[in-house]
Design an enzyme around this catalytic site. Structure first.
Site, PDB file in Angstrom:
ATOM      1  N   HIS A   1     -10.480   0.911   1.362  1.00 43.36           N
ATOM      2  CA  HIS A   1     -11.459   1.660   0.563  1.00 43.36           C
ATOM      3  C   HIS A   1     -12.328   2.509   1.504  1.00 43.36           C
ATOM      4  CE1 HIS A   1     -14.008   2.605  -2.837  1.00 43.36           C
ATOM      5  NE2 HIS A   1     -15.045   2.404  -2.047  1.00 43.36           N
TER       6      HIS A   1
ATOM      7  N   MET B   1      -4.551   3.728  -7.780  1.00 38.68           N
ATOM      8  CA  MET B   1      -5.693   3.955  -8.660  1.00 38.68           C
ATOM      9  C   MET B   1      -5.661   3.072  -9.908  1.00 38.68           C
ATOM     10  SD  MET B   1      -7.126   6.215  -6.831  1.00 38.68           S
ATOM     11  CE  MET B   1      -8.343   7.090  -7.778  1.00 38.68           C
TER      12      MET B   1
HETATM   13  C1  GRF Z   1      -7.948   6.703   0.869  1.00 41.05           C
HETATM   14  O1  GRF Z   1      -9.164   7.317   1.158  1.00 41.05           O
HETATM   15  C2  GRF Z   1      -8.135   5.245   0.530  1.00 41.05           C
HETATM   16  O2  GRF Z   1      -9.192   4.648   1.232  1.00 41.05           O
HETATM   17  C3  GRF Z   1      -8.474   5.296  -0.943  1.00 41.05           C
HETATM   18  O3  GRF Z   1      -7.646   6.313  -1.455  1.00 41.05           O
HETATM   19  C4  GRF Z   1      -7.324   7.238  -0.413  1.00 41.05           C
HETATM   20  C5  GRF Z   1      -5.832   7.292  -0.332  1.00 41.05           C
HETATM   21  O4  GRF Z   1      -5.375   8.229   0.588  1.00 41.05           O
HETATM   22  N1  GRF Z   1      -8.278   4.013  -1.558  1.00 41.05           N
HETATM   23  P1  GRF Z   1      -3.839   8.263   1.000  1.00 41.05           P
HETATM   24  O5  GRF Z   1      -3.042   8.395  -0.295  1.00 41.05           O
HETATM   25  O6  GRF Z   1      -3.532   6.982   1.714  1.00 41.05           O
HETATM   26  O7  GRF Z   1      -3.687   9.444   1.875  1.00 41.05           O
END
Ligand code: GRF
Length: 206
Positions: free
Chosen positions: A110, A91
């Site tokens: 994404h 993030m």
């Molecule tokens: C996923 O939906 C990804 O596309 C987005 O953040 C989420 C992360 O999920 N960037 P995880 O931590 O991989 O389970």
């Protein structure tokens, strides 16, 4: 020699686990995850990595200016001789310094069909907008948010009875598939970039 991945995450880590599973199952051949890093101390993805005996640690970002922080992260990635950086629910926006340290060497996943619905809560944005098809995108990372040339996308139909949770779950399943496929394509050098287009070719190693 194996190509070395560095995974950056801030939360759950399911995309990290999908990559790790694909490596184990040889869907991504000749690769290993060298290090998992998080900007958040308590990120569950770190524990998931440790339980697989993959080196994992937090580098807290609090209070640090963007580039100062990124210099720390890049130094650790270099210490672990990382060839390809995979953002997996990370993030933070990367600084130009970070992007420049890994030319065509950073991927992101994404949960939307970019360029629609960048930023946060993409699945909710898609539902509220009323699109009939949603999906996910793996793209190269530049210093802009959810931008950069697109490597792969997958489409998911939106049904009338979908909720944010059900749509997110359907998209996540596709994320796990295309992230591994995209990593393989990039590691095997089976692409060329023309303008914004990533064209799929027959390859050379990264
Ligand atoms: C996923 O939906 C990804 O596309 C987005 O953040 C989420 C992360 O999920 N960037 P995880 O931590 O991989 O389970």
């Amino acid at each position: 020699m194996n190509k070395r991945l560095g995974v950056l995450l801030s939360g759950r880590g399911s995309n990290f686990e999908a990559l790790a599973d694909s490596i184990t199952a040889n869907r991504i051949p000749n690769a290993e995850i060298a290090i998992v890093l998080s900007n958040r101390e308590g990120a569950p993805g770190l524990d998931r990595a440790k339980s697989r005996n993959i080196p994992a640690r937090a580098i807290p970002s609090k209070g640090l200016e963007r580039e100062t922080y990124d210099r720390e992260v890049v130094a650790v990635l270099n210490e672990h001789k990382v060839d390809l950086v995979c953002l997996a629910g990370y993030m933070r926006l990367l600084s130009p310094y970070f992007v420049g340290a890994f030319p065509n060497g950073i991927l992101n996943i994404h949960p939307s069909l970019l360029p629609s619905f960048p930023g946060l809560e993409s699945q909710r944005q898609a539902l509220e907008y009323g699109v009939k098809f949603a999906g996910c995108t793996v793209h190269f990372v530049d210093e802009n948010l959810d931008a950069g040339p697109i490597v792969l996308q997958a489409v998911v139909p939106v049904n009338d009875d979908d909720t944010e949770d059900s749509l997110s779950a359907k998209i996540l399943q596709e994320e796990h598939k295309i992230y591994s496929e995209a990593v393989r394509i990039v590691l095997e050098g089976r692409y060329k970039i023309e303008g914004r287009r990533v064209l799929h070719t027959n390859g050379r190693s990264m």
